[in-house]
Design an enzyme around this catalytic site. Structure first.
Site, short mmCIF file in Angstrom:
data_model
loop_
_atom_site.label_atom_id
_atom_site.label_comp_id
_atom_site.label_asym_id
_atom_site.label_seq_id
_atom_site.Cartn_x
_atom_site.Cartn_y
_atom_site.Cartn_z
N SER A 126 58.24 30.24 13.83
CA SER A 126 57.73 31.56 13.46
C SER A 126 58.08 32.59 14.55
O SER A 126 59.25 32.73 14.89
CB SER A 126 56.23 31.47 13.18
OG SER A 126 55.74 32.65 12.58
N ASP A 206 57.93 30.02 1.57
CA ASP A 206 57.35 30.79 2.67
C ASP A 206 57.21 32.25 2.25
O ASP A 206 58.20 32.94 1.98
CB ASP A 206 58.26 30.68 3.90
CG ASP A 206 57.61 31.24 5.16
OD1 ASP A 206 56.63 32.00 5.05
OD2 ASP A 206 58.10 30.91 6.26
N HIS A 238 55.01 28.36 5.07
CA HIS A 238 55.39 28.85 6.39
C HIS A 238 55.22 27.80 7.49
O HIS A 238 56.11 27.61 8.32
CB HIS A 238 54.59 30.09 6.72
CG HIS A 238 54.97 30.75 8.01
ND1 HIS A 238 56.23 31.28 8.23
CD2 HIS A 238 54.29 30.95 9.18
CE1 HIS A 238 56.31 31.78 9.45
NE2 HIS A 238 55.14 31.60 10.04
#
Length: 242
Positions: A126, A206, A238
């Site tokens: 991320s 995601d 995600h």
């Protein structure tokens, strides 16, 4: 208590890795600290992996990611897990300066833990994937920290934002909105023939960081004839790739 903190607390651990160093100082302040995990069956001059966790540049702590450090160490990497400063204490690019400082510490110290400072790879999830990939592609931050960018042998990003202009209102605007050159905040801008090989993965489902970020950067690297492995995992969201 985040889901990842809970997983770290009660989830299974890879027995092939162990914590070798806790809270080593690489920079000023309480977040200028890092941990080192090593393979249990260590060999001299093992490859080194620096892992940056996510949290939208607003949250996160290395304390919640020991399972990552142990898992990667079990695969043979001397693994370094740094903290870094977060918004609102800092905005772009301060967290990249922190990452570069952590890499400088790795270069200078990791041989003492069985790692090869000539073989460093950067990885993250991320926002941490952004940090890892940006440090690998935009050489300004490593050079500023006195690190030869060629030290970085590869980058790996999971669920990372690499091509997200125009900035959305909210986190992206808060963290990157004051940058005078918005294009210079984007990893995809710096993909070129001198970029390190890359592994880029995302979940198809995601909705936090859209898969197009991974697809865009992978395409730009391939166009520059850089070795890139791209994975889009069906049905994953995600956090699932991590």
């Amino acid at each position: 208590c985040s889901p990842l903190a809970l997983f770290d607390a009660i989830g299974p651990r890879d027995s092939g890795g162990r914590l070798a160093l806790k809270d080593a100082v690489y920079g000023p302040g309480p977040r200028g600290r890092l941990d080192v995990f090593v393979p249990v069956s260590a060999s001299a001059s093992a490859p080194v992996l620096v892992f940056f966790y996510g949290g939208s540049w607003k949250g996160g702590s290395k304390e919640d990611y020991a399972f990552v450090g142990q898992a990667l160490a079990a695969q043979g990497f001397v693994t370094v897990m740094p903290d870094y400063r977060l918004y609102p204490e800092v905005q772009f690019p301060a967290f990249l300066d922190d990452g570069a400082a952590a890499i400088a510490w790795v270069r200078d110290n990791i041989a003492g833990y069985g790692g090869d400072p000539r073989r460093i790879v950067l990885a993250g999830h991320s926002a941490g994937a952004y940090n890892a990939v940006m440090l690998g592609l935009d050489h300004r931050y490593l050079k500023k920290a006195g690190v030869n960018p060629q030290t970085i042998r590869a980058v790996a990003g999971l669920s990372g934002p690499y091509d997200f202009l125009p900035l959305d209102e909210g986190t992206a605007q808060q963290v990157f909105g004051e940058a005078p050159d918005k294009e210079a905040t984007q990893p995809v801008t710096f993909a070129g023939p001198l970029s390190p090989p890359a592994f880029l993965a995302t979940g198809e489902a995601d909705t936090i960081v859209r898969p197009r970020n991974t697809q865009s950067l992978a395409a730009k690297l391939r166009a520059a004839r850089v070795s890139v492995q791209e994975r889009v995992y069906p049905g994953l969201d995600h956090a699932d790739p991590l």
